[in-house]
Design an enzyme around this catalytic site. Sequence first.
Site, short mmCIF file in Angstrom:
data_model
loop_
_atom_site.label_atom_id
_atom_site.label_comp_id
_atom_site.label_asym_id
_atom_site.label_seq_id
_atom_site.Cartn_x
_atom_site.Cartn_y
_atom_site.Cartn_z
N LYS A 19 -4.00 3.58 19.34
CA LYS A 19 -4.63 4.86 19.65
C LYS A 19 -4.48 5.21 21.13
CE LYS A 19 -8.06 3.61 16.18
NZ LYS A 19 -9.41 3.04 15.99
N GLU A 56 -9.63 0.26 6.35
CA GLU A 56 -10.15 -1.04 6.74
C GLU A 56 -11.50 -0.87 7.40
OE1 GLU A 56 -7.37 -2.72 9.45
OE2 GLU A 56 -7.89 -1.39 11.10
N GLU A 80 0.85 -1.18 0.00
CA GLU A 80 0.00 0.00 0.00
C GLU A 80 0.90 1.24 0.00
OE1 GLU A 80 -3.98 -0.18 2.30
OE2 GLU A 80 -2.68 1.12 3.48
N LYS A 81 0.53 2.24 -0.74
CA LYS A 81 1.28 3.49 -0.75
C LYS A 81 1.26 4.11 0.65
CE LYS A 81 3.43 7.07 -2.59
NZ LYS A 81 4.83 6.94 -3.03
N HIS A 92 -6.13 9.99 10.92
CA HIS A 92 -6.86 8.72 10.99
C HIS A 92 -8.27 9.06 11.46
CE1 HIS A 92 -6.92 4.28 12.53
NE2 HIS A 92 -8.12 4.69 12.19
N ARG A 142 -16.87 -4.77 14.62
CA ARG A 142 -17.11 -4.93 16.06
C ARG A 142 -17.34 -3.56 16.69
NH1 ARG A 142 -12.39 -2.79 17.87
NH2 ARG A 142 -10.50 -3.19 16.67
#
Length: 444
Positions: A236, A287, A199-200, A207, A291
């Site tokens: 996080k 992504e 992925e680049k 985010h 959940r």
Amino acid sequence: MFPKILIANRGEIAVRIIRACKEMGVQTVAVFSEADRDALHVSLADESYCIGPAPVGQSYLNMTAILTAAVASGARAIHPGYGLLSENARFAELCEQCKLVFIGPKSEVIAKMGDKDEARRTMREAGVPVVPGCDLVTSVEQLKSEAGRIGFPLLIKARSGGGGRGIRKVERMEDLENAYLSASSEAQSAFGDGAVYLEKFLSPVKHVEMQILCDNYGHVLCLGERECSMQRKNQKLIEESPSPAVTPEMREQMMEVSRKAARAAGYTGVGTIEFLLTRDGHFYFMEMNTRLQVEHPVTEMVTGIDLVKWQIRVAAGSELGFTQEDVRMTGHAIECRINAEDPSHNFRPSSGRINLLHVPGGPWVRFDTALYQDYFVPPFYDSMIGKLIVHAHTRQEAIRKMQAALCEMVVEGVDHNGMLQSDLIASPEFMDGSYTTDFLKERG
């Protein structure tokens, strides 16, 4: 509604789910390891079952023991919380085979979105913008060819799992092969799947994740965004809603794309669409989390919607009782993750007995935790011991409220990151909302 639910988790999220069930008139069943015999979730549940020794592989990841406890207790459904078995398609499938409702999406949806390569393809086909990259890499020759096409810097990413494992940043062709072997080996060890893709690498980025809520009748809602850019090694630390970087126009666009993504996945229940947001206002699908998220309270604070209750209602077959037009984001919320670790010694995990605990209070201050006076924090599990959440009319008021709450919080007996959180909240980059996912790395 289910008469009885088993919670296949521990710590603060198990407590959170039990509280929601109590308010809904639902009986609860706790499971616990031998190390968690005195844990708060065990005391709060209506009944409890020991499922094995302290290591998670022998207890909280022991599917047979958990399913046996569910059947023995007469539970009709299993809530997996977050982490552990929450995104395990095999566990969801076994629940279905045992005639137990898995409180989450169908097992095939978990499998499809858990395969990040397939998730990217699904999103591309649905017209959702995806970070430039390639499909699974199966040889060193293909690896080098795709890397030359994508350009450096780039990321090698594991198809399965999460939590930052199986990810390597590569700056130049000379480092590519070793990074590929390292990422694949780590992914194989952590997830039993060594498949990776490229992925680049986008930097600097924000985010930003969008909260979705979908029922079984085709209703797909988006409850706004959360800013999750304050991270250490892809983990996080602080989340807030709304994001200081998202304009009203951008929000509408991201919400529409998120609803499109949820429909493409055939999603039901509570989930999250995660995006990378560049400084020029472009956003890319990263992504989908199938959940409940750790940071769900900030969305609850700004929308007034209890996500855990609606997650349970949807799983029980209820139709959503409101529409997208009814969703309103009011004020600003911030969450700090309180971890039992020592930031001054490379974030060394800490365990021990809580000999003094004072929980911050005041209007719109919330502390989600499983701590209590004299509780022994075991050394076997994730270091997060609580989540401090505040809500106010404006972002600046929320920042001041969080600073006050952090100053008031007292947790003695273990090292924790409360002082670091206070420093991060007070940083100029957080104050003006300009911080990115690189902030802590650049800060040193």
